[in-house]
Design a protein around this motif. Structure first.
Motif, PDB file in Angstrom:
ATOM      1  N   ARG A 298       0.834  -1.208   0.000  1.00 42.32           N
ATOM      2  CA  ARG A 298       0.000   0.000   0.000  1.00 42.32           C
ATOM      3  C   ARG A 298       0.865   1.253   0.000  1.00 42.32           C
ATOM      4  O   ARG A 298       0.572   2.224  -0.687  1.00 42.32           O
ATOM      5  N   ILE A 299       1.933   1.222   0.786  1.00 46.19           N
ATOM      6  CA  ILE A 299       2.826   2.384   0.865  1.00 46.19           C
ATOM      7  C   ILE A 299       3.517   2.597  -0.469  1.00 46.19           C
ATOM      8  O   ILE A 299       3.622   3.731  -0.959  1.00 46.19           O
ATOM      9  N   VAL A 300       3.956   1.495  -1.075  1.00 53.24           N
ATOM     10  CA  VAL A 300       4.670   1.609  -2.365  1.00 53.24           C
ATOM     11  C   VAL A 300       3.707   2.069  -3.443  1.00 53.24           C
ATOM     12  O   VAL A 300       4.031   2.947  -4.269  1.00 53.24           O
ATOM     13  N   LEU A 301       2.540   1.514  -3.492  1.00 51.75           N
ATOM     14  CA  LEU A 301       1.581   1.845  -4.553  1.00 51.75           C
ATOM     15  C   LEU A 301       0.934   3.205  -4.319  1.00 51.75           C
ATOM     16  O   LEU A 301       0.581   3.886  -5.294  1.00 51.75           O
ATOM     17  N   ASP A 302       0.720   3.588  -3.112  1.00 48.84           N
ATOM     18  CA  ASP A 302       0.057   4.866  -2.833  1.00 48.84           C
ATOM     19  C   ASP A 302       0.784   5.530  -1.661  1.00 48.84           C
ATOM     20  O   ASP A 302       0.323   5.481  -0.509  1.00 48.84           O
ATOM     21  N   PRO A 303       1.917   6.181  -1.947  1.00 49.26           N
ATOM     22  CA  PRO A 303       2.715   6.750  -0.865  1.00 49.26           C
ATOM     23  C   PRO A 303       1.985   7.838  -0.073  1.00 49.26           C
ATOM     24  O   PRO A 303       2.307   8.084   1.077  1.00 49.26           O
ATOM     25  N   GLY A 304       1.043   8.482  -0.601  1.00 50.74           N
ATOM     26  CA  GLY A 304       0.352   9.556   0.094  1.00 50.74           C
ATOM     27  C   GLY A 304      -0.646   9.045   1.112  1.00 50.74           C
ATOM     28  O   GLY A 304      -1.022   9.782   2.046  1.00 50.74           O
ATOM     29  N   GLN A 305      -1.104   7.836   0.991  1.00 48.70           N
ATOM     30  CA  GLN A 305      -2.102   7.297   1.924  1.00 48.70           C
ATOM     31  C   GLN A 305      -1.397   6.502   3.018  1.00 48.70           C
ATOM     32  O   GLN A 305      -0.566   5.662   2.750  1.00 48.70           O
ATOM     33  N   ARG A 306      -1.736   6.790   4.216  1.00 47.16           N
ATOM     34  CA  ARG A 306      -1.086   6.068   5.321  1.00 47.16           C
ATOM     35  C   ARG A 306      -2.091   5.531   6.249  1.00 47.16           C
ATOM     36  O   ARG A 306      -2.941   5.869   6.803  1.00 47.16           O
TER      37      ARG A 306
END
Length: 106
Positions: free
Chosen positions: A98-106
């Motif tokens: 998730r972090i790699v694919l969507d770095p802005g979402q945490r």
């Protein structure tokens, strides 16, 4: 009076004879009891190795059973820990993805 003294003397002699026989019988019984006690002690002494070995065999069986039970518990716990580790690994991989694919979402 002579007759009375003779009867008393005879009675005393008989009484002494009875006492002597009773003492001899007591001694005989005492010797027999000691002999029987010695035989019983000897039998017990002869059985001590057998008794000891039986006790040790039972102790070894209990140790083997306890060891097997502890190994079973260890294996169950190790399996549960592996399952938890695998689950945590998968959760970590998903979080990393998730972090790699969507770095802005945490």
């Amino acid at each position: 009076m002579d007759d009375t003294l003779k009867r008393l003397l005879n009675a005393e002699i008989k009484a002494e004879s009875l006492v002597t026989r009773a003492i001899e019988e007591r001694e005989k019984l005492t010797r027999q009891a000691r002999k029987e006690a010695k035989l019983a002690e000897d039998r017990l002494a002869a059985r001590i190795p057998e008794i000891r070995n039986a006790f040790l065999d039972k102790a070894r069986q209990r140790v083997a059973q306890n060891t097997a039970e502890m190994q079973r518990r260890f294996d169950e716990r190790a399996q549960a820990l592996r399952a938890m580790a695998e689950e945590s690994r998968e959760d970590a991989m998903q979080a990393a993805m998730r972090i790699v694919l969507d770095p802005g979402q945490r």
